[in-house]
Motif scaffolding. Structure first.
Motif: not given
Ligand SMILES: NC(=O)c1ccc[n+]([C@@H]2O[C@H](COP(=O)([O-])OP(=O)(O)OC[C@H]3O[C@@H](n4cnc5c(N)ncnc54)[C@H](OP(=O)(O)O)[C@@H]3O)[C@@H](O)[C@H]2O)c1
Length: 217
Positions: A13, A32, A91, A131, A135, A154-156
């Motif tokens: 996303k 990728l 992660d 998690y 990280k 980033p935060g949430s």
């Molecule tokens: N959510 C929060 O509030 C928050 C807060 C702080 C930091 N973050 C960090 O920000 C990141 C991005 O957030 P988001 O919401 O944009 O994440 P997201 O939409 O879940 O995107 C993560 C992407 O990683 C891909 N992925 C997973 N396993 C993989 C693999 N083995 N090889 C290649 N790609 C792979 C997923 O693809 P698939 O469709 O194939 O699974 C998905 O498209 C999070 O992963 C987290 O570490 C999140």
């Protein structure tokens, strides 16, 4: 300067927003993904899709994907529904493999989408600790690499619209939210800012224009 940039997790996303911003700015973007069905969306966003599973493939395969790039962005993640095993393989492991691939292929610039709380995993809520530990280790691996890294925590994340304004500091001393669009814009801006090399910092929604906030880091 136009760069060749690989975004890992390009169908995510936050990553989709980033890919579109980078492509609009004239960068050559490789997206990728691990699922073939996501390739057409990545292409529509303006990137050349690259099919690699960061958990299943070895560092040589990941290396071939990053070869010739000026920069890589790790924006992939196992996601909230995943268990402890995938925190380790994705992660931490996926991010570390991308560091190794960058090192081996002379890619100097690495931007990491980390998380607030990764500076102190044991201080986080119990369910978040596996998690946050993963990280923290990924960030540590990158810091030890000698690459021109920027680690952004980033935060949430929310799906609110882009404001172009954030607060950024090594430690903001509070929790909060930030939109994925503002996170993506922060990465797009930081990509070429040498002043962010070797820096690790937190970001939240705020009042300061993104570039100005980054210049103060
Ligand atoms: N959510 C929060 O509030 C928050 C807060 C702080 C930091 N973050 C960090 O920000 C990141 C991005 O957030 P988001 O919401 O944009 O994440 P997201 O939409 O879940 O995107 C993560 C992407 O990683 C891909 N992925 C997973 N396993 C993989 C693999 N083995 N090889 C290649 N790609 C792979 C997923 O693809 P698939 O469709 O194939 O699974 C998905 O498209 C999070 O992963 C987290 O570490 C999140």
């Amino acid at each position: 300067m136009a760069m060749k940039v690989l975004v890992a997790g390009a169908h995510g996303k936050t990553a989709r927003r980033l890919v579109r911003m980078l492509a609009e700015s004239g960068h050559e973007v490789l997206g990728l993904v691990r699922k073939e069905e996501q390739m057409s969306n990545v292409e529509a966003d303006g990137a050349e899709p690259v099919l690699v599973d960061l958990e299943e493939e070895g560092v040589e395969t990941v290396g071939r994907a990053v070869e010739g790039c000026d920069a890589v962005v790790f924006a992939a993640g196992a996601g909230p529904g995943s268990g402890a095993a995938r925190k380790e393989t994705m992660d931490y492991g996926g991010a570390a493999k991308l560091v190794e691939a960058a090192e081996q292929n002379g890619v100097r610039r690495y931007l990491m989408l980390s998380s607030m709380g990764a500076n102190d995993p044991e201080g986080g809520p119990e369910p978040m600790r596996p998690y946050l530990r993963a990280k923290a280790r990924a960030d540590e691996r990158l810091r030890e690499s000698g690459l021109d890294y920027t680690i952004i925590r980033p935060g949430s994340l929310t799906d609110e619209e882009e404001t172009g304004r954030i607060e950024a500091a090594e430690s903001l001393g509070r929790r909060g939210e930030i939109s994925r669009s503002d996170v993506a814009r922060t990465f797009a801006e930081a990509l070429e800012m040498e002043s962010t090399y070797g820096k690790t910092f937190e970001i939240l929604a705020g009042e300061t224009p993104i570039r100005e906030a980054l210049e103060r880091i």
